[in-house]
Design a protein around this motif. Structure first.
Motif, mmCIF file in Angstrom:
data_model
loop_
_atom_site.group_PDB
_atom_site.id
_atom_site.type_symbol
_atom_site.label_atom_id
_atom_site.label_comp_id
_atom_site.label_asym_id
_atom_site.label_seq_id
_atom_site.Cartn_x
_atom_site.Cartn_y
_atom_site.Cartn_z
ATOM 1 N N LEU A 239 0.826 -1.206 0.000
ATOM 2 C CA LEU A 239 0.000 0.000 0.000
ATOM 3 C C LEU A 239 0.858 1.253 0.000
ATOM 4 N N ARG A 240 0.278 2.349 -0.483
ATOM 5 C CA ARG A 240 0.966 3.636 -0.501
ATOM 6 C C ARG A 240 0.984 4.239 0.901
ATOM 7 N N ALA A 241 1.900 5.175 1.124
ATOM 8 C CA ALA A 241 2.036 5.841 2.416
ATOM 9 C C ALA A 241 0.792 6.668 2.736
ATOM 10 N N ILE A 242 0.454 6.748 4.013
ATOM 11 C CA ILE A 242 -0.645 7.613 4.438
ATOM 12 C C ILE A 242 -0.149 8.715 5.375
ATOM 13 N N HIS A 243 1.110 8.590 5.824
ATOM 14 C CA HIS A 243 1.698 9.593 6.702
ATOM 15 C C HIS A 243 2.669 10.448 5.892
ATOM 16 N N PRO A 244 2.970 11.678 6.320
ATOM 17 C CA PRO A 244 3.833 12.562 5.538
ATOM 18 C C PRO A 244 5.161 11.910 5.191
ATOM 19 N N VAL A 245 5.620 12.132 3.964
ATOM 20 C CA VAL A 245 6.896 11.582 3.500
ATOM 21 C C VAL A 245 7.854 12.732 3.252
ATOM 22 N N THR A 246 9.146 12.451 3.355
ATOM 23 C CA THR A 246 10.167 13.464 3.095
ATOM 24 C C THR A 246 11.109 12.935 2.029
ATOM 25 N N ASN A 247 11.975 13.817 1.546
ATOM 26 C CA ASN A 247 12.957 13.393 0.542
ATOM 27 C C ASN A 247 14.286 13.017 1.178
ATOM 28 N N GLN A 248 14.264 12.762 2.505
ATOM 29 C CA GLN A 248 15.510 12.422 3.177
ATOM 30 C C GLN A 248 15.974 11.015 2.821
ATOM 31 N N THR A 249 15.023 10.130 2.552
ATOM 32 C CA THR A 249 15.371 8.757 2.176
ATOM 33 C C THR A 249 14.875 8.486 0.767
ATOM 34 N N LYS A 250 15.811 8.472 -0.179
ATOM 35 C CA LYS A 250 15.439 8.220 -1.567
ATOM 36 C C LYS A 250 15.162 6.734 -1.766
ATOM 37 N N LEU A 251 14.223 6.437 -2.674
ATOM 38 C CA LEU A 251 13.920 5.039 -2.974
ATOM 39 C C LEU A 251 15.093 4.354 -3.668
ATOM 40 N N VAL A 252 15.893 5.136 -4.407
ATOM 41 C CA VAL A 252 16.988 4.578 -5.196
ATOM 42 C C VAL A 252 18.252 5.373 -4.919
ATOM 43 N N LYS A 253 19.350 4.704 -4.674
ATOM 44 C CA LYS A 253 20.617 5.370 -4.444
ATOM 45 C C LYS A 253 21.180 5.896 -5.766
ATOM 46 N N GLN A 254 21.644 7.148 -5.745
ATOM 47 C CA GLN A 254 22.140 7.757 -6.978
ATOM 48 C C GLN A 254 23.426 7.081 -7.432
ATOM 49 N N GLN A 255 23.496 6.816 -8.738
ATOM 50 C CA GLN A 255 24.658 6.179 -9.337
ATOM 51 C C GLN A 255 25.354 7.164 -10.271
ATOM 52 N N GLU A 256 26.538 6.782 -10.712
ATOM 53 C CA GLU A 256 27.248 7.595 -11.700
ATOM 54 C C GLU A 256 26.485 7.583 -13.027
ATOM 55 N N THR A 257 26.472 8.728 -13.701
ATOM 56 C CA THR A 257 25.809 8.802 -15.000
ATOM 57 C C THR A 257 26.819 8.696 -16.124
ATOM 58 N N SER A 258 26.339 8.203 -17.272
ATOM 59 C CA SER A 258 27.209 8.060 -18.438
ATOM 60 C C SER A 258 26.912 9.167 -19.430
ATOM 61 N N GLY A 259 27.790 9.292 -20.424
ATOM 62 C CA GLY A 259 27.556 10.299 -21.462
ATOM 63 C C GLY A 259 27.919 11.696 -20.986
ATOM 64 N N GLN A 260 27.645 12.696 -21.836
ATOM 65 C CA GLN A 260 28.043 14.068 -21.533
ATOM 66 C C GLN A 260 26.941 14.808 -20.784
ATOM 67 N N ASP A 261 27.374 15.895 -20.120
ATOM 68 C CA ASP A 261 26.407 16.776 -19.477
ATOM 69 C C ASP A 261 25.711 17.602 -20.546
ATOM 70 N N ASN A 262 24.379 17.603 -20.515
ATOM 71 C CA ASN A 262 23.600 18.376 -21.480
ATOM 72 C C ASN A 262 22.712 19.365 -20.740
ATOM 73 N N ILE A 263 22.569 20.544 -21.323
ATOM 74 C CA ILE A 263 21.753 21.595 -20.726
ATOM 75 C C ILE A 263 20.719 22.061 -21.750
ATOM 76 N N LEU A 264 19.473 22.058 -21.329
ATOM 77 C CA LEU A 264 18.366 22.555 -22.144
ATOM 78 C C LEU A 264 17.968 23.917 -21.582
ATOM 79 N N ASN A 265 18.020 24.952 -22.410
ATOM 80 C CA ASN A 265 17.686 26.305 -21.966
ATOM 81 C C ASN A 265 16.416 26.802 -22.643
ATOM 82 N N LEU A 266 15.534 27.408 -21.849
ATOM 83 C CA LEU A 266 14.333 28.053 -22.369
ATOM 84 C C LEU A 266 14.431 29.535 -22.047
#
Length: 468
Positions: A239-266
Motif C-alpha cells: 500500500l501507498r504511504a498515508i503519513h507525511p513523507v520526506t525526501n531524506q530517504t530516496k527510494l533509489v541510491k544515486q549512481q554515476e551517469t554516463s555520457g556528456q552533461d547536457n543543458i536545455l535552456n528556455l
C-alpha cells in the motif's frame, strides 16, 4: 446495500475476481485498495451493472445491490439510484462544454428547468466550479476533467456512489474539495465505494479499507487500524504511504551517469491558448540538466501539461527559444528528440498486443527484456492493451517511452494507477534513464513519489515557475 457470496468474474476466460464474499450496509464508505490488476476496477464495473451489459464477462456466485440481483434484469431501473466516476473521466463525457455536461444527467431524467438551475447553482458553489462553467471540455486539465466528471455524476440523488481512482490527477486543494463533497454525501446516507491507491486523503471519510490481491480479499482494516500502521508497514502490504513523507530517504541510491552533461535552456517562452484572455504560460529563463530527475508540481490548470507540450514540440510557443547546449531547436527537432507519456495513456495504445505496442520500432532484444522485466510486463505481452487495468496500461506506456531511444522523456501523471511496488519500480526506472544521460521530467501530484525520487522540482503557479 451490497452482499456477495462466492462471487467470481472472468473476462476473456481469464479469472479476475475469485470467491469474493462481502457485506456492505447502507451508508458505509468502503475503500477497495490493492495492487494494480487485482480486480478493483472489475468490481466497480460489476457493481455498476456494466458487466455483462457493456463488458463481456462470465459471472458466478451471488451478488445483490440495493436488493436487486446483479446482473440486473432491468438495467435502466438499476442505474437510476447509482452514480459512478470512472478511472478515465473522458469516457463519461457527452457534451462539449462544462455547463452542458453538468446539466446533461438532469436533462436525461427530465428534471424541470427550475430545479435544474437550482442544483447547478448549488453544485457549482459547493465545488467552486464558477471559473470552469463556460469552459470547453477540451481545454480542461486532467484534474479539472476529473472534478467535472464527479460533479456531473453527483447532480442526481443516489443511494450508491462508485468511484474508480478519483484522486489520480487531482492536486491537494481539489482532493479536499472531493473529500468535502463525499463527506456531505455520506451524511445524507449514500453508500460510497472507492477503488483507490492513494489512501491518506480518505482517512476522514472511510469506515474500512478492503485490501484485494489477485482477485480475492486479502485483508480488511478499519480506519483506526490502518491509521496505526507506519508507512513501512503499509509498504509491506503493498500500500501507498498515508503519513507525511520526506525526501531524506530516496527510494533509489544515486549512481554515476554516463555520457556528456547536457543543458536545455528556455528563454522568454510564452503561450496563450486560442480564445483565452490571459497567457497560460510565461517562462523568462529556465535551465534543465540531464543530471537531475526533475519533478513538476503545481495545482490543476497551472500550466504543467502546456509546458510539457512545448518541450516535446506538440505546440509552438508564441514567443521565445529553446536551445540544447547552445544550439537552437525547432519544433521538429523537439518532436524528434522527445517522448511524452500522456495523462490519458489510452491515446498512446494502438496495437492488438502489448508486445506489438512495445516493438513499434526496432529495439535491442536485451533492452526489451530488461524493460519488460523492470516493469513486470512479461505475463501481459500477449494481452490486448485495452483489456488491461489502468495501472497496467500506464506501465505499457512507460515501457514504450523507455524503448523509444529519445533524449528527453516527460511523464505526465505516470503513477496515477500504480500501487506502491510499481511506483518503486517506476522510480528505479527513472534513475536508470538519468544514468543513461536522458533528460527526465515528471509531472505529478504524487507527493510520495516526488519526495523520494526527484532531485529538484519546478513549482507551477498560474503559468509561472519557481525552482524548489
Amino acid at each position: 446495500m451490497i452482499k456477495s457470496q462466492q462471487l467470481a468474474v472472468s473476462m476473456n476466460d481469464t479469472p479476475i475476481i475469485k470467491d469474493l464474499t462481502i457485506d456492505i450496509p447502507d451508508g458505509e464508505c468502503v475503500v477497495i485498495t490493492g495492487p494494480s490488476g487485482s480486480g478493483k476496477s472489475t468490481l466497480i464495473n460489476l457493481l455498476a451493472g456494466l458487466i455483462p451489459e457493456l463488458y463481456n464477462g462470465q459471472i458466478s456466485g451471488n451478488l445483490t445491490v440495493n436488493n436487486q440481483t446483479v446482473p440486473p434484469h432491468h438495467f435502466y431501473d438499476y442505474v437510476k439510484d447509482l452514480g459512478i466516476v470512472f478511472q478515465n473521466p473522458k469516457t463519461q463525457f457527452f457534451t462539449g462544454d462544462v455547463y452542458s455536461e453538468l446539466a446533461f444527467p438532469m436533462e436525461n431524467y427530465g428534471i424541470n428547468r427550475e430545479e435544474m438551475l437550482e442544483r447547478l447553482a448549488r453544485k457549482t458553489n459547493d465545488l467552486l466550479l464558477t471559473p470552469f462553467i463556460n469552459r470547453s471540455m477540451l481545454n480542461l486539465s486532467g484534474g479539472e476533467k476529473q472534478l467535472i466528471a464527479f460533479a456531473s455524476s453527483s447532480m442526481m440523488p443516489h443511494r450508491l456512489f462508485l468511484l474508480d481512482e478519483p484522486s489520480s490527477n487531482l492536486d491537494k486543494q481539489t482532493q479536499e474539495k472531493l473529500l468535502r463533497a463525499l463527506q456531505q454525501m455520506k451524511q445524507e446516507g449514500v453508500t460510497i465505494i472507492i477503488a483507490e491507491h492513494r489512501l491518506d486523503y480518505l482517512l476522514p471519510l472511510a469506515d474500512r479499507f478492503i485490501l484485494m490481491d489477485n482477485g480475492t480479499i486479502k485483508q480488511t482494516l478499519s480506519t483506526p487500524e490502518l491509521d496505526k500502521l507506519s508507512n513501512a508497514e503499509l509498504h509491506k502490504l503493498g500500500l501507498r504511504a498515508i503519513h507525511p513523507v520526506t525526501n531524506q530517504t530516496k527510494l533509489v541510491k544515486q549512481q554515476e551517469t554516463s555520457g556528456q552533461d547536457n543543458i536545455l535552456n528556455l528563454t522568454n517562452i510564452s503561450y496563450r491558448y486560442h480564445q483565452q484572455a490571459t497567457t497560460t504560460l510565461t517562462i523568462p529563463s529556465l535551465s534543465l540538466s540531464n543530471r537531475e530527475i526533475i519533478g513538476i508540481v503545481g495545482h490543476n490548470g497551472a500550466g504543467k501539461s502546456t509546458f510539457s507540450k512545448i518541450l516535446t514540440g506538440l505546440i509552438k510557443p508564441k514567443t521565445g527559444t529553446i536551445t540544447l547546449n547552445g544550439k537552437k531547436l525547432s519544433k521538429k527537432d523537439l518532436i524528434n528528440k522527445s517522448f511524452l507519456v500522456m495523462q490519458d495513456v489510452n491515446l498512446q495504445l494502438f496495437f492488438e498486443t502489448v508486445e506489438k505496442e512495445l516493438t513499434l520500432t526496432p529495439v535491442d532484444g536485451h533492452l526489451f527484456d530488461k524493460v519488460v522485466d523492470k516493469l513486470n510486463l512479461g505475463h501481459l505481452l500477449t494481452r490486448h492493451p485495452q483489456t488491461l487495468s489502468g495501472g497496467e496500461k500506464q506501465r505499457v506506456a512507460i515501457a514504450s517511452a523507455l524503448l523509444s531511444g529519445k533524449e528527453l522523456i516527460i511523464f505526465d501523471e505516470p503513477t496515477s494507477g500504480l500501487d506502491y511496488q510499481h511506483m518503486k519500480e517506476f522510480s528505479e526506472t527513472l534513475h536508470w534513464l538519468r544514468e543513461a544521460g536522458v533528460f527526465v521530467l515528471v509531472i505529478s501530484h504524487d507527493q510520495e513519489m516526488i519526495a523520494q525520487t526527484c532531485d529538484s522540482c519546478l513549482s507551477f503557479h498560474q503559468g509561472t515557475i519557481q525552482t524548489q
